[in-house]
Design a protein around this motif. Sequence first.
Motif, PDB file in Angstrom:
ATOM      1  N   THR A   1      -4.529   6.447   1.720  1.00 44.60           N
ATOM      2  CA  THR A   1      -3.805   5.202   1.501  1.00 44.60           C
ATOM      3  C   THR A   1      -4.388   4.517   0.275  1.00 44.60           C
ATOM      4  O   THR A   1      -5.597   4.397   0.143  1.00 44.60           O
ATOM      5  CB  THR A   1      -3.945   4.265   2.720  1.00 44.60           C
ATOM      6  OG1 THR A   1      -3.493   4.965   3.873  1.00 44.60           O
ATOM      7  CG2 THR A   1      -3.129   3.012   2.556  1.00 44.60           C
TER       8      THR A   1
ATOM      9  N   SER B   1       0.851  -1.186   0.000  1.00 43.86           N
ATOM     10  CA  SER B   1       0.000   0.000   0.000  1.00 43.86           C
ATOM     11  C   SER B   1       0.883   1.230   0.000  1.00 43.86           C
ATOM     12  O   SER B   1       2.070   1.162   0.316  1.00 43.86           O
ATOM     13  CB  SER B   1      -0.930   0.005   1.218  1.00 43.86           C
ATOM     14  OG  SER B   1      -0.193  -0.037   2.408  1.00 43.86           O
ATOM     15  N   THR B   2       0.303   2.347  -0.381  1.00 44.21           N
ATOM     16  CA  THR B   2       1.034   3.598  -0.450  1.00 44.21           C
ATOM     17  C   THR B   2       0.315   4.639   0.381  1.00 44.21           C
ATOM     18  O   THR B   2      -0.910   4.783   0.279  1.00 44.21           O
ATOM     19  CB  THR B   2       1.130   4.104  -1.911  1.00 44.21           C
ATOM     20  OG1 THR B   2       1.728   3.094  -2.707  1.00 44.21           O
ATOM     21  CG2 THR B   2       1.953   5.372  -1.996  1.00 44.21           C
ATOM     22  N   VAL B   3       1.048   5.349   1.202  1.00 44.21           N
ATOM     23  CA  VAL B   3       0.503   6.466   1.957  1.00 44.21           C
ATOM     24  C   VAL B   3       0.905   7.729   1.212  1.00 44.21           C
ATOM     25  O   VAL B   3       2.079   7.922   0.890  1.00 44.21           O
ATOM     26  CB  VAL B   3       1.060   6.511   3.399  1.00 44.21           C
ATOM     27  CG1 VAL B   3       0.588   7.761   4.115  1.00 44.21           C
ATOM     28  CG2 VAL B   3       0.643   5.278   4.160  1.00 44.21           C
TER      29      VAL B   3
ATOM     30  N   THR C   1      -1.133   2.627   9.544  1.00 47.12           N
ATOM     31  CA  THR C   1      -1.804   3.689  10.298  1.00 47.12           C
ATOM     32  C   THR C   1      -0.839   4.512  11.141  1.00 47.12           C
ATOM     33  O   THR C   1      -1.059   5.709  11.317  1.00 47.12           O
ATOM     34  CB  THR C   1      -2.898   3.109  11.205  1.00 47.12           C
ATOM     35  OG1 THR C   1      -2.327   2.124  12.056  1.00 47.12           O
ATOM     36  CG2 THR C   1      -4.016   2.511  10.388  1.00 47.12           C
TER      37      THR C   1
ATOM     38  N   SER D   1       4.998  10.734  -0.479  1.00 49.04           N
ATOM     39  CA  SER D   1       4.425   9.398  -0.596  1.00 49.04           C
ATOM     40  C   SER D   1       5.461   8.345  -0.223  1.00 49.04           C
ATOM     41  O   SER D   1       6.655   8.535  -0.401  1.00 49.04           O
ATOM     42  CB  SER D   1       3.913   9.150  -2.016  1.00 49.04           C
ATOM     43  OG  SER D   1       4.961   9.211  -2.945  1.00 49.04           O
TER      44      SER D   1
ATOM     45  N   ALA E   1       0.591   7.157   8.838  1.00 49.56           N
ATOM     46  CA  ALA E   1      -0.475   8.089   8.447  1.00 49.56           C
ATOM     47  C   ALA E   1      -0.819   9.020   9.603  1.00 49.56           C
ATOM     48  O   ALA E   1      -0.965  10.229   9.415  1.00 49.56           O
ATOM     49  CB  ALA E   1      -1.702   7.320   7.983  1.00 49.56           C
TER      50      ALA E   1
END
Length: 98
Positions: A97, A3-5, A81, A72, A84
């Motif tokens: 996300t 996943s990418t934040v 989390t 990113s 983030a």
Amino acid sequence: MESTVIAEFHNRRAAELAVEHIVQDCGVPGGDVFVQPAGAANTTGDRPAGADAKAAPMPKQGGMLESPIEASLGFHEDVPTRVADALKGVGAKHVRTN
């Protein structure tokens, strides 16, 4: 699952300070974080910072102050989390996300 934040900041200075924070406090490798303009030609953000904030307003030219700066980073975890939340805590105006 990867996943990418992606966090948006008002200016490059805020994005770079946030990156420094998550590298030091969250243990994210600095090479895994990318700071880039959200718009095609903008490199400063959508609000002035530092010495720019104290100077007289500059006319908009070539995309200056038209879009935010994005930071990113990718993860091989289900939900990043902690990062983030840390980005929100240091001034990200939006965090998403993918």
